[in-house]
Scaffold this active site. Structure first.
Site, PDB file in Angstrom:
ATOM      1  N   ARG A 126       0.880  -1.504  -0.123  1.00 15.59           N
ATOM      2  CA  ARG A 126      -0.336   0.117   0.233  1.00 15.59           C
ATOM      3  C   ARG A 126       0.795   0.868  -0.012  1.00 15.59           C
ATOM      4  O   ARG A 126       1.976   1.130   0.608  1.00 15.59           O
ATOM      5  CB  ARG A 126      -0.726  -0.063   1.266  1.00 15.59           C
ATOM      6  CG  ARG A 126      -2.044   0.234   1.389  1.00 15.59           C
ATOM      7  CD  ARG A 126      -3.024   0.457   2.756  1.00 15.59           C
ATOM      8  NE  ARG A 126      -3.630  -0.855   2.585  1.00 15.59           N
ATOM      9  CZ  ARG A 126      -4.856  -0.801   1.295  1.00 15.59           C
ATOM     10  NH1 ARG A 126      -5.831   0.645   1.721  1.00 15.59           N
ATOM     11  NH2 ARG A 126      -5.279  -1.350   1.659  1.00 15.59           N
ATOM     12  N   ASP A 224      -1.599  -7.384  13.148  1.00 15.54           N
ATOM     13  CA  ASP A 224      -0.877  -7.794  11.772  1.00 15.54           C
ATOM     14  C   ASP A 224      -0.310  -9.308  11.635  1.00 15.54           C
ATOM     15  O   ASP A 224       0.519  -9.188  12.505  1.00 15.54           O
ATOM     16  CB  ASP A 224       0.193  -6.777  11.840  1.00 15.54           C
ATOM     17  CG  ASP A 224       0.908  -6.961  10.736  1.00 15.54           C
ATOM     18  OD1 ASP A 224       1.592  -7.286  10.297  1.00 15.54           O
ATOM     19  OD2 ASP A 224       0.999  -5.030   9.970  1.00 15.54           O
ATOM     20  N   ASP A 227       2.982  -9.074  10.901  1.00 20.25           N
ATOM     21  CA  ASP A 227       4.171  -8.747  12.112  1.00 20.25           C
ATOM     22  C   ASP A 227       4.582  -9.903  12.876  1.00 20.25           C
ATOM     23  O   ASP A 227       5.781  -9.948  13.588  1.00 20.25           O
ATOM     24  CB  ASP A 227       3.715  -7.547  12.690  1.00 20.25           C
ATOM     25  CG  ASP A 227       4.436  -6.260  12.163  1.00 20.25           C
ATOM     26  OD1 ASP A 227       5.270  -6.989  10.840  1.00 20.25           O
ATOM     27  OD2 ASP A 227       4.550  -5.309  12.168  1.00 20.25           O
TER      28      ASP A 227
HETATM   29  N1  URA Z   1      -3.780  -7.372   7.830  1.00 18.79           N
HETATM   30  C1  URA Z   1      -3.691  -7.604   8.579  1.00 18.79           C
HETATM   31  O1  URA Z   1      -2.262  -8.728   8.880  1.00 18.79           O
HETATM   32  N2  URA Z   1      -4.444  -7.610  10.030  1.00 18.79           N
HETATM   33  C2  URA Z   1      -5.496  -7.027   9.611  1.00 18.79           C
HETATM   34  O2  URA Z   1      -6.719  -7.411  10.461  1.00 18.79           O
HETATM   35  C3  URA Z   1      -5.962  -6.365   8.749  1.00 18.79           C
HETATM   36  C4  URA Z   1      -5.144  -6.347   7.545  1.00 18.79           C
END
Ligand code: URA
Length: 234
Positions: A126, A224, A227
């Site tokens: 993004r 995430d 991560d």
């Molecule tokens: N990407 C992620 O890692 N978690 C989410 O909740 C949405 C997009």
């Protein structure tokens, strides 16, 4: 005086989320076992080893479910007692395409059940300013148009990245019906975005979340995924 007759127009009804759920989405059976696996990976206090291990178990279930959607052809074998077993085998021509980076968490489970599977890559990120998905890199087999594609990305939230990745595949000639999007968790917005634009694409997922936060995280969600899986959060 002749009266003008207005031609009847028939507009197809707009598909609802339920239509997509019935037609495009394969949701893993919501068993207690699956819920227990989800409970570990959704716990904010789960350590990375547990997150990777239990996410891997769910990804294995997703992978098997996705493979079950692919075409098979008749294949006979002779059993140890000399009888014939009229079975099936995978039709050839599969490629797994993880969307870098989180999608790469799904690659090992695919390789474990389909040794020697071809793997392509798509990197979409993004743009921090425009928030639009930007395509940075692709490496895909030349004959991808003739293959069935398992597109791998654990998160399907707003659908921006998924749409951009599917567009790459469509531009290379892959029919929608040959694309199975293998996904860990999703939400109504993501399903609708993908299925409205690409009604032939199928989605395999293990959970449909309640909604999206203001910054597009799924709720209750998992945080995430990339991560947590790769250990870049702390
Ligand atoms: N990407 C992620 O890692 N978690 C989410 O909740 C949405 C997009």
């Amino acid at each position: 005086m002749a009266t003008a007759t207005v031609p009847k127009t028939t507009t197809a009804p707009t598909p609802t989320l339920q239509t997509y759920l019935d037609r495009n989405v394969h949701l893993l059976p919501q068993t207690d076992q699956l819920r227990a696996l989800h409970t570990v990976v959704r716990d904010r206090d789960a350590d990375r080893e547990d997150f990777v291990f239990y996410a891997g178990r769910i990804i294995r279930l997703l992978t098997e479910a996705a493979l079950a959607l692919l075409p098979f052809e008749p294949y006979e074998v002779t059993t140890p007692v000399g009888s014939t077993y009229r079975g099936l085998r995978f039709a050839r021509g599969l490629v797994g395409v993880p969307i870098i980076r989180a999608g790469e968490s799904m690659e090992a489970e695919l390789r474990a059940v389909v040794p020697g599977v071809r793997i392509g890559k798509i990197l979409i990120q993004r743009d921090p300013t425009t928030k639009q998905p930007h395509l940075y890199y692709t490496k895909l087999p030349d004959d991808i148009a003739d293959r069935h594609v398992l597109l791998l990305d654990p998160m399907l939230a707003t659908g921006g990245t998924a749409l951009a990745a599917i567009e790459v595949l469509r531009d290379l000639g892959v029919p929608e019906e040959h694309i199975v999007f293998v996904n860990f968790i999703t939400v109504a917005e993501g399903i609708t975005a993908v299925c409205e634009r690409y009604p032939g694409v199928r989605i395999v997922t293990s959970a449909i979340e309640e909604g999206l936060s203001e910054d597009a995280y799924m709720l209750p969600g998992i945080g995430d995924f990339g991560d947590r899986y790769f250990g870049t959060n702390r």
